[in-house]
Design a protein around this motif. Structure first.
Motif, PDB file in Angstrom:
ATOM      1  N   GLN A  86       3.227  14.319 -16.235  1.00 39.03           N
ATOM      2  CA  GLN A  86       4.019  13.223 -15.670  1.00 39.03           C
ATOM      3  C   GLN A  86       5.102  12.773 -16.645  1.00 39.03           C
ATOM      4  OE1 GLN A  86       0.674  10.654 -14.864  1.00 39.03           O
ATOM      5  NE2 GLN A  86       0.679  11.147 -12.688  1.00 39.03           N
ATOM      6  N   TRP A  87       4.768  12.732 -17.942  1.00 38.82           N
ATOM      7  CA  TRP A  87       5.773  12.346 -18.939  1.00 38.82           C
ATOM      8  C   TRP A  87       6.892  13.385 -19.016  1.00 38.82           C
ATOM      9  CZ3 TRP A  87       6.461   7.795 -20.937  1.00 38.82           C
ATOM     10  CH2 TRP A  87       5.390   6.919 -21.130  1.00 38.82           C
ATOM     11  N   SER A  88       6.538  14.657 -18.873  1.00 39.80           N
ATOM     12  CA  SER A  88       7.524  15.732 -19.036  1.00 39.80           C
ATOM     13  C   SER A  88       8.602  15.694 -17.958  1.00 39.80           C
ATOM     14  CB  SER A  88       6.821  17.092 -19.020  1.00 39.80           C
ATOM     15  OG  SER A  88       6.248  17.357 -17.750  1.00 39.80           O
ATOM     16  N   GLN A  89       8.326  15.024 -16.841  1.00 44.63           N
ATOM     17  CA  GLN A  89       9.296  14.959 -15.747  1.00 44.63           C
ATOM     18  C   GLN A  89      10.330  13.850 -15.939  1.00 44.63           C
ATOM     19  OE1 GLN A  89       7.156  14.807 -12.007  1.00 44.63           O
ATOM     20  NE2 GLN A  89       5.654  16.298 -12.698  1.00 44.63           N
ATOM     21  N   LEU A  90      10.160  13.054 -16.999  1.00 48.93           N
ATOM     22  CA  LEU A  90      11.070  11.940 -17.227  1.00 48.93           C
ATOM     23  C   LEU A  90      12.306  12.357 -18.012  1.00 48.93           C
ATOM     24  CD1 LEU A  90       8.755   8.937 -18.224  1.00 48.93           C
ATOM     25  CD2 LEU A  90       9.881   9.334 -16.038  1.00 48.93           C
ATOM     26  N   SER A  91      13.438  11.773 -17.673  1.00 52.15           N
ATOM     27  CA  SER A  91      14.646  11.913 -18.486  1.00 52.15           C
ATOM     28  C   SER A  91      14.562  10.898 -19.623  1.00 52.15           C
ATOM     29  CB  SER A  91      15.884  11.628 -17.638  1.00 52.15           C
ATOM     30  OG  SER A  91      15.851  10.282 -17.168  1.00 52.15           O
ATOM     31  N   LEU A  92      15.501  10.948 -20.541  1.00 47.24           N
ATOM     32  CA  LEU A  92      15.522   9.986 -21.634  1.00 47.24           C
ATOM     33  C   LEU A  92      15.679   8.571 -21.091  1.00 47.24           C
ATOM     34  CD1 LEU A  92      15.492   9.593 -24.691  1.00 47.24           C
ATOM     35  CD2 LEU A  92      18.006   9.807 -24.669  1.00 47.24           C
TER      36      LEU A  92
ATOM     37  N   ILE B 204      -5.630   5.270 -16.860  1.00 44.16           N
ATOM     38  CA  ILE B 204      -4.481   5.460 -15.968  1.00 44.16           C
ATOM     39  C   ILE B 204      -3.203   5.789 -16.746  1.00 44.16           C
ATOM     40  CG2 ILE B 204      -5.469   3.917 -14.226  1.00 44.16           C
ATOM     41  CD1 ILE B 204      -3.381   1.822 -15.010  1.00 44.16           C
ATOM     42  N   PHE B 205      -3.317   5.929 -18.081  1.00 46.51           N
ATOM     43  CA  PHE B 205      -2.143   6.324 -18.865  1.00 46.51           C
ATOM     44  C   PHE B 205      -1.610   7.654 -18.333  1.00 46.51           C
ATOM     45  CE2 PHE B 205       0.052   8.139 -22.563  1.00 46.51           C
ATOM     46  CZ  PHE B 205       0.862   7.068 -22.915  1.00 46.51           C
ATOM     47  N   PRO B 206      -0.316   7.747 -18.077  1.00 43.40           N
ATOM     48  CA  PRO B 206       0.257   8.956 -17.463  1.00 43.40           C
ATOM     49  C   PRO B 206      -0.080  10.234 -18.226  1.00 43.40           C
ATOM     50  CG  PRO B 206       1.872   7.183 -17.514  1.00 43.40           C
ATOM     51  CD  PRO B 206       0.701   6.708 -18.314  1.00 43.40           C
ATOM     52  N   SER B 207      -0.213  11.315 -17.481  1.00 41.41           N
ATOM     53  CA  SER B 207      -0.534  12.611 -18.077  1.00 41.41           C
ATOM     54  C   SER B 207       0.701  13.209 -18.745  1.00 41.41           C
ATOM     55  CB  SER B 207      -1.044  13.573 -17.007  1.00 41.41           C
ATOM     56  OG  SER B 207      -0.012  13.870 -16.080  1.00 41.41           O
TER      57      SER B 207
ATOM     58  N   PRO C 212       5.214   8.140 -10.938  1.00 40.09           N
ATOM     59  CA  PRO C 212       3.917   7.614 -11.397  1.00 40.09           C
ATOM     60  C   PRO C 212       3.973   6.885 -12.734  1.00 40.09           C
ATOM     61  CG  PRO C 212       4.009  10.008 -11.668  1.00 40.09           C
ATOM     62  CD  PRO C 212       5.205   9.620 -10.868  1.00 40.09           C
ATOM     63  N   VAL C 213       4.804   7.360 -13.665  1.00 40.20           N
ATOM     64  CA  VAL C 213       4.849   6.752 -14.996  1.00 40.20           C
ATOM     65  C   VAL C 213       5.312   5.297 -14.903  1.00 40.20           C
ATOM     66  CG1 VAL C 213       5.865   6.856 -17.300  1.00 40.20           C
ATOM     67  CG2 VAL C 213       5.274   8.968 -16.098  1.00 40.20           C
TER      68      VAL C 213
ATOM     69  N   ALA D  64       0.825  -1.217   0.000  1.00 40.06           N
ATOM     70  CA  ALA D  64       0.000   0.000   0.000  1.00 40.06           C
ATOM     71  C   ALA D  64       0.856   1.263   0.000  1.00 40.06           C
ATOM     72  CB  ALA D  64      -0.938   0.004   1.208  1.00 40.06           C
ATOM     73  N   TYR D  65       1.783   1.354   0.952  1.00 43.12           N
ATOM     74  CA  TYR D  65       2.593   2.571   1.040  1.00 43.12           C
ATOM     75  C   TYR D  65       3.576   2.698  -0.127  1.00 43.12           C
ATOM     76  CZ  TYR D  65       5.560   6.293   2.760  1.00 43.12           C
ATOM     77  OH  TYR D  65       6.262   7.461   2.874  1.00 43.12           O
ATOM     78  N   PRO D  66       4.295   1.599  -0.515  1.00 43.43           N
ATOM     79  CA  PRO D  66       5.180   1.733  -1.683  1.00 43.43           C
ATOM     80  C   PRO D  66       4.450   2.179  -2.948  1.00 43.43           C
ATOM     81  CG  PRO D  66       5.693  -0.272  -0.489  1.00 43.43           C
ATOM     82  CD  PRO D  66       4.457   0.299   0.138  1.00 43.43           C
ATOM     83  N   ILE D  67       3.246   1.642  -3.173  1.00 47.67           N
ATOM     84  CA  ILE D  67       2.487   2.039  -4.365  1.00 47.67           C
ATOM     85  C   ILE D  67       2.109   3.509  -4.279  1.00 47.67           C
ATOM     86  CG2 ILE D  67       0.246   1.784  -5.517  1.00 47.67           C
ATOM     87  CD1 ILE D  67       0.487  -1.212  -5.122  1.00 47.67           C
ATOM     88  N   GLU D  68       1.630   3.928  -3.116  1.00 52.20           N
ATOM     89  CA  GLU D  68       1.250   5.333  -2.944  1.00 52.20           C
ATOM     90  C   GLU D  68       2.468   6.240  -3.104  1.00 52.20           C
ATOM     91  OE1 GLU D  68       0.534   9.104  -1.092  1.00 52.20           O
ATOM     92  OE2 GLU D  68       1.785   7.579  -0.137  1.00 52.20           O
ATOM     93  N   SER D  69       3.626   5.791  -2.596  1.00 52.55           N
ATOM     94  CA  SER D  69       4.860   6.568  -2.722  1.00 52.55           C
ATOM     95  C   SER D  69       5.316   6.641  -4.181  1.00 52.55           C
ATOM     96  CB  SER D  69       5.958   5.930  -1.862  1.00 52.55           C
ATOM     97  OG  SER D  69       7.173   6.627  -2.000  1.00 52.55           O
ATOM     98  N   LEU D  70       5.227   5.509  -4.894  1.00 50.97           N
ATOM     99  CA  LEU D  70       5.604   5.498  -6.309  1.00 50.97           C
ATOM    100  C   LEU D  70       4.678   6.382  -7.137  1.00 50.97           C
ATOM    101  CD1 LEU D  70       6.487   1.727  -6.868  1.00 50.97           C
ATOM    102  CD2 LEU D  70       8.036   3.674  -7.146  1.00 50.97           C
ATOM    103  N   LEU D  71       3.399   6.402  -6.781  1.00 49.89           N
ATOM    104  CA  LEU D  71       2.454   7.256  -7.502  1.00 49.89           C
ATOM    105  C   LEU D  71       2.804   8.731  -7.334  1.00 49.89           C
ATOM    106  CD1 LEU D  71      -0.956   5.462  -6.821  1.00 49.89           C
ATOM    107  CD2 LEU D  71       0.136   5.804  -9.046  1.00 49.89           C
ATOM    108  N   ARG D  72       3.353   9.066  -6.174  1.00 45.00           N
ATOM    109  CA  ARG D  72       3.733  10.458  -5.930  1.00 45.00           C
ATOM    110  C   ARG D  72       5.056  10.803  -6.609  1.00 45.00           C
ATOM    111  NH1 ARG D  72       5.197  10.969  -1.162  1.00 45.00           N
ATOM    112  NH2 ARG D  72       4.403   9.135  -0.056  1.00 45.00           N
TER     113      ARG D  72
END
Length: 280
Positions: free
Chosen positions: A243-249, A237-240, A86-87, A75-83
Motif C-alpha cells: 500500500q505504501w509503494s503505491q503512494l507518490s511523494l 491497521i498500519f498500511p502494508s 487505504p493509506v 459505510a460506502y465511502p470508507i469501503e471505497s477509500l479502503l480500496r
C-alpha cells in the motif's frame, strides 16, 4: 446551555467515530467507545434500560445519531477509500485513536493501578497482535449469503460494541461478507438490514448484562485489557508495504499530515472530555 451544546456535539462526533470505526477493519466500536469514555455508560444503559430511561436516552441520542451517520452515510465511502486510498484513511484513524489513548489510560487507572495491570496491558497487546496477524494471514472462508447468515453477521457486528477489542469487520472480511454488508448498508437494502438488525438485537440482549456484571467486578482489569487490545488493533491497521509503494511523494506527505491531523483531533477530544465532564 453552551456547555450542554458542546457536550451534545462532542457525543455526536464520538458516535460518528464509533460507528465508522466499527466498519473499519481492525477497529472495534466497543474499544472506541472505551477510548472516548462512554463504553461503561453504554453498557449500563442497555443492561438496565428501564433505569433512568428518559435522561439516559437523551444523553445517548447524539451518540446514536452520530453512530448511524458513521455506519450508514460513511459505510460506502470508507469501503471505497479502503480500496482506492487505504493509506490515507488508515493513518487518519490511527492518529485519532492514538490521540485518545491517554484518556483511556486515565480511565483504566481511575480506581487504582497495580504493576501487574501494566504487564497485563503489554501481554494483551502482544498476544492480540500475534493473533490478528495470524488471522489476517490464514483465514479466508466463503459463506453463502442467506437470511440466517445476515442474522449471524448482525450478532458479530453488535458484538464489536459489546466486547471491546473485537473487530467485527475483520471477521466479515475473513468470511467474504464485508463488501456485501457495506454495499447493503449504503443502499439501504432491507433484505440485509432487517436480519442484521435482528442479529444485533439478539447480541445486545444476550451479552450486555453479562458484560456489565463483569465490569462491576473487574473494572480496572478489564480496562487495562481493553487498552492492550486498542494498542494491538491500532498497530495492526498500519498500511502494508504494498500500500505504501503505491503512494507518490505528495501522497506520502499527505498521509503523514492526515495522521498528525487525526492525532491532534484525538488529543483535542480528550481535552474536551476532561474539561466538560465532571470528575468521577
Amino acid at each position: 446551555m453552551k456547555n450542554e451544546l458542546v457536550q451534545w456535539i462532542i457525543r455526536f462526533i464520538k458516535g460518528i467515530f464509533i460507528g465508522s470505526g466499527a466498519i473499519l477493519p481492525g477497529v472495534s466500536g466497543g474499544a472506541l467507545a472505551a477510548v472516548f469514555g462512554i463504553y461503561e455508560e453504554i453498557i449500563q444503559f442497555i443492561s438496565n434500560i428501564k433505569k433512568e430511561f428518559k435522561s439516559k436516552l437523551l444523553f445517548f441520542l447524539p451518540v446514536g445519531l452520530g453512530g448511524l451517520f458513521g455506519i450508514i452515510v460513511l459505510a460506502y465511502p470508507i469501503e471505497s477509500l479502503l480500496r482506492n486510498h487505504p493509506v490515507f484513511i488508515l493513518l487518519f484513524f490511527m492518529g485519532c485513536i492514538f490521540g485518545t489513548v491517554p484518556l483511556l489510560y486515565r480511565k483504566a487507572k481511575l480506581h487504582g493501578q497495580k504493576k501487574w495491570h501494566v504487564y497485563l496491558t503489554a501481554f494483551t497487546a502482544i498476544l492480540s497482535f500475534i493473533l490478528l496477524v495470524a488471522a489476517n494471514t490464514f483465514l479466508d472462508v466463503q459463506v453463502a449469503q442467506t437470511p440466517l447468515t445476515w442474522i449471524m453477521v448482525g450478532f458479530i457486528f453488535a458484538s464489536g460494541f459489546i466486547v471491546p477489542g473485537l473487530s467485527p469487520s475483520n471477521f466479515l472480511i475473513y468470511m467474504n461478507l464485508y463488501e456485501p454488508l457495506t454495499r447493503g448498508i449504503s443502499q439501504l437494502d432491507l433484505t440485509i438490514l432487517l436480519p442484521v438488525g435482528t442479529g444485533a438485537l439478539i447480541c445486545v440482549v444476550a451479552l450486555s448484562k453479562l458484560v456489565n456484571h463483569l465490569m462491576n467486578l473487574y473494572y480496572t482489569t478489564i480496562f487495562h485489557f481493553i487498552l492492550g487490545i486498542v494498542i494491538a488493533s491500532t498497530v495492526i491497521i498500519f498500511p502494508s508495504q504494498n500500500q505504501w509503494s503505491q503512494l507518490s511523494l505528495y501522497g506520502l506527505f499527505f498521509s503523514v499530515a492526515l495522521f498528525i491531523i487525526g492525532l491532534l483531533l484525538g488529543l483535542w477530544m480528550g481535552r474536551l472530555e476532561l474539561k466538560h465532564k465532571p470528575e468521577e
